[in-house]
Design a protein around this motif. Structure first.
Motif, PDB file in Angstrom:
ATOM      1  N   PRO A  58      12.137   1.704  -2.448  1.00 32.43           N
ATOM      2  CA  PRO A  58      10.798   1.184  -2.750  1.00 32.43           C
ATOM      3  C   PRO A  58       9.893   1.126  -1.517  1.00 32.43           C
ATOM      4  CG  PRO A  58      12.498  -0.162  -3.790  1.00 32.43           C
ATOM      5  CD  PRO A  58      13.211   0.796  -2.878  1.00 32.43           C
ATOM      6  N   GLY A  59      10.483   1.296  -0.325  1.00 35.78           N
ATOM      7  CA  GLY A  59       9.664   1.284   0.890  1.00 35.78           C
ATOM      8  C   GLY A  59       9.166   2.664   1.283  1.00 35.78           C
ATOM      9  N   LEU A  60       9.500   3.697   0.478  1.00 36.86           N
ATOM     10  CA  LEU A  60       9.126   5.056   0.892  1.00 36.86           C
ATOM     11  C   LEU A  60       7.609   5.269   0.908  1.00 36.86           C
ATOM     12  CD1 LEU A  60       9.804   7.959   1.648  1.00 36.86           C
ATOM     13  CD2 LEU A  60      10.158   8.454  -0.797  1.00 36.86           C
ATOM     14  N   ALA A  61       6.940   4.901  -0.183  1.00 39.57           N
ATOM     15  CA  ALA A  61       5.476   5.118  -0.215  1.00 39.57           C
ATOM     16  C   ALA A  61       4.783   4.302   0.880  1.00 39.57           C
ATOM     17  CB  ALA A  61       4.915   4.776  -1.593  1.00 39.57           C
ATOM     18  N   ALA A 100       0.840  -1.202   0.000  1.00 37.54           N
ATOM     19  CA  ALA A 100       0.000   0.000   0.000  1.00 37.54           C
ATOM     20  C   ALA A 100       0.871   1.246   0.000  1.00 37.54           C
ATOM     21  CB  ALA A 100      -0.887  -0.005   1.237  1.00 37.54           C
ATOM     22  N   GLY A 101       0.376   2.310  -0.582  1.00 36.20           N
ATOM     23  CA  GLY A 101       1.098   3.579  -0.525  1.00 36.20           C
ATOM     24  C   GLY A 101       0.984   4.376  -1.812  1.00 36.20           C
ATOM     25  N   ILE A 102       0.991   3.682  -2.944  1.00 34.20           N
ATOM     26  CA  ILE A 102       0.914   4.402  -4.223  1.00 34.20           C
ATOM     27  C   ILE A 102      -0.511   4.270  -4.752  1.00 34.20           C
ATOM     28  CG2 ILE A 102       1.745   4.447  -6.602  1.00 34.20           C
ATOM     29  CD1 ILE A 102       4.506   3.713  -5.563  1.00 34.20           C
ATOM     30  N   ILE A 139       5.286   6.125   4.132  1.00 35.55           N
ATOM     31  CA  ILE A 139       4.423   7.311   4.250  1.00 35.55           C
ATOM     32  C   ILE A 139       2.999   6.875   4.622  1.00 35.55           C
ATOM     33  CG2 ILE A 139       3.331   9.178   2.926  1.00 35.55           C
ATOM     34  CD1 ILE A 139       5.986   9.424   1.339  1.00 35.55           C
ATOM     35  N   ARG A 140       2.507   5.864   3.898  1.00 37.14           N
ATOM     36  CA  ARG A 140       1.140   5.416   4.150  1.00 37.14           C
ATOM     37  C   ARG A 140       0.987   4.887   5.579  1.00 37.14           C
ATOM     38  NH1 ARG A 140      -2.675   4.538   0.487  1.00 37.14           N
ATOM     39  NH2 ARG A 140      -2.008   6.635   0.002  1.00 37.14           N
ATOM     40  N   HIS A 141       1.993   4.124   6.057  1.00 36.07           N
ATOM     41  CA  HIS A 141       1.936   3.572   7.408  1.00 36.07           C
ATOM     42  C   HIS A 141       1.911   4.701   8.433  1.00 36.07           C
ATOM     43  CE1 HIS A 141       2.604   0.428  10.427  1.00 36.07           C
ATOM     44  NE2 HIS A 141       3.404   1.289  11.041  1.00 36.07           N
ATOM     45  N   PRO A 148      -0.894  -5.185 -11.205  1.00 38.54           N
ATOM     46  CA  PRO A 148      -1.479  -6.349 -10.530  1.00 38.54           C
ATOM     47  C   PRO A 148      -1.916  -6.032  -9.101  1.00 38.54           C
ATOM     48  CG  PRO A 148       0.432  -7.011 -11.785  1.00 38.54           C
ATOM     49  CD  PRO A 148       0.391  -5.515 -11.864  1.00 38.54           C
ATOM     50  N   GLY A 149      -1.241  -5.055  -8.469  1.00 40.19           N
ATOM     51  CA  GLY A 149      -1.626  -4.662  -7.117  1.00 40.19           C
ATOM     52  C   GLY A 149      -2.868  -3.770  -7.090  1.00 40.19           C
ATOM     53  N   GLY A 150      -3.349  -3.360  -8.273  1.00 41.19           N
ATOM     54  CA  GLY A 150      -4.603  -2.613  -8.328  1.00 41.19           C
ATOM     55  C   GLY A 150      -4.471  -1.112  -8.543  1.00 41.19           C
ATOM     56  N   ALA A 151      -3.232  -0.605  -8.672  1.00 39.34           N
ATOM     57  CA  ALA A 151      -3.084   0.848  -8.859  1.00 39.34           C
ATOM     58  C   ALA A 151      -3.373   1.222 -10.315  1.00 39.34           C
ATOM     59  CB  ALA A 151      -1.664   1.280  -8.482  1.00 39.34           C
TER      60      ALA A 151
END
Ligand SMILES: Cc1cc2nc3c(=O)[nH]c(=O)nc-3n(C[C@H](O)[C@H](O)[C@H](O)COP(=O)(O)O)c2cc1C
Length: 332
Positions: free
Chosen positions: A224-227, A17-19, A230-232, A54-57
């Protein structure tokens, strides 16, 4: 991002999650209607109906051009192929692109920018949202507000502002406070972009711009863990630990596994180096690994080095098993 963020990268970056949405590399429009294969190359997700990772974005298709008629024709083409959103690039600083009147060169004349947006908007009607991406100007910021207004007047439903002029290239700082000036003048949502590398940058960019949303570019590649971080933090107020090099290397290894069946091995290595290049500026372990592998051109050697840099044995993450070349004969 041209040359870096392809469908595999979009997939990898949107698994957590995040993007909320992503954008394709730009489709360069000159004076003709491009064939479907060009759109499918930039946005393979179109082949699955509504373009999403595939993740839905959702994946927004980006066009770069200046000729209103050609932009309109290509917008209609994209619509016929199933795109669900069109973004127009008025930010690209590349000399070749600007010399041919594309990208940020349109920021020199708000009337032309408006005409380009209006042509695309008129071509697709209200069936598709048209959005735009701008910088603060070409050589200076004098036309920043006029260009932003021109995008809105042309029918853009959202504006991403990269908070630098074209001549500032990618040099820090990004002038997030200028995005606030633009935001105050527009009624469409404005998204802040430029130099968001950490949670702290995110917070500063949001505070100074007043924007609800930000767009991540190089920061999402570097980490790649930045978004997700942020979301967390948005959801819990707590900070996740920094992404370790082993996790970043895993992402690169997975990228290679996805691309090796599609691209020639040397191209996969080149793409891996490009991605690592974005990681190494802010991660000493990535920098060491990049330095050790920069002359390696064979994919297997590159992956072995990458795995070794994480402290694992290479068999553990080696390429997916392949059918032996003579498998047909073997299986009868
Ligand atoms: C190698 C590279 C390729 C890029 N390609 C695109 C592109 O195709 N479309 C676009 O809108 N922006 C493109 N950009 C600009 C980024 O989307 C972003 O606006 C810019 O890098 C500033 O944000 P950042 O500091 O978070 O990277 C590119 C940037 C880089 C460094």
């Amino acid at each position: 991002m041209e040359g870096v963020i392809d469908a595999a990268t979009r997939d990898l970056l949107t698994r957590r999650a995040g993007i909320d949405w992503t954008v394709t590399e730009f489709v360069r429009v000159v004076d003709t209607r491009l064939p479907p294969r060009v759109f499918l190359r930039h946005c393979p997700e179109l082949a699955n109906g509504a373009p999403r990772t595939p993740g839905g974005a959702p994946v927004h298709l980006q066009l770069l051009g200046s000729d209103p008629a050609a932009l309109a024709a290509n917008a209609r083409q994209a619509l016929s192929l199933g795109t669900t959103s069109l973004d127009l690039n008025f930010g690209c600083p590349a000399k070749l692109v600007n010399r041919h009147d594309g990208g940020a060169s349109m920021l020199r004349d708000p009337r032309r920018l408006r005409a380009a947006v209006a042509a695309v908007h008129d071509a697709v009607g209200d069936t598709l949202p048209v959005t735009a991406k701008v910088r603060l100007g070409f050589a200076d910021r004098r036309l920043a507000l006029d260009c932003a207004r021109a995008a809105e007047d042309g029918g853009a439903r959202q504006l991403v502002v990269h908070a630098r002029t074209r001549n500032e290239g990618y040099r820090p700082p990004a002038h997030w406070e200028w995005i606030a000036r633009i935001r105050h003048r527009l009624s469409i949502p404005v998204v802040a972009n430029g130099d968001i590398w950490t949670l702290e940058d995110y917070w500063k960019a949001r505070t100074l711009s007043g924007c609800h949303d930000v767009m991540l570019g190089r920061g999402a590649l570097a980490d790649p863990g930045l978004a997700p971080r942020i979301r967390h933090w948005q959801g819990t107020g707590k900070q996740l630990p920094a992404t370790c090099w082993a996790a970043k290397a895993e992402t690169l290894i997975e990228y290679a596994a996805m691309q090796r069946n599609i691209l020639p091995p040397k191209v996969v290595v080149a793409r891996l180096k490009q991605w690592m290049n974005h990681m190494r500026g802010r991660d000493p372990e990535a920098a060491r690994c990049f330095q050790a592998l920069r002359r390696v051109t064979e994919l297997e050697d590159f992956l072995t080095g990458l795995v070794a840099s994480t402290g694992k044995r290479s068999e553990a993450v080696a390429s997916p098993p392949r059918m032996p070349r003579n498998s047909r004969e073997n299986t009868g």
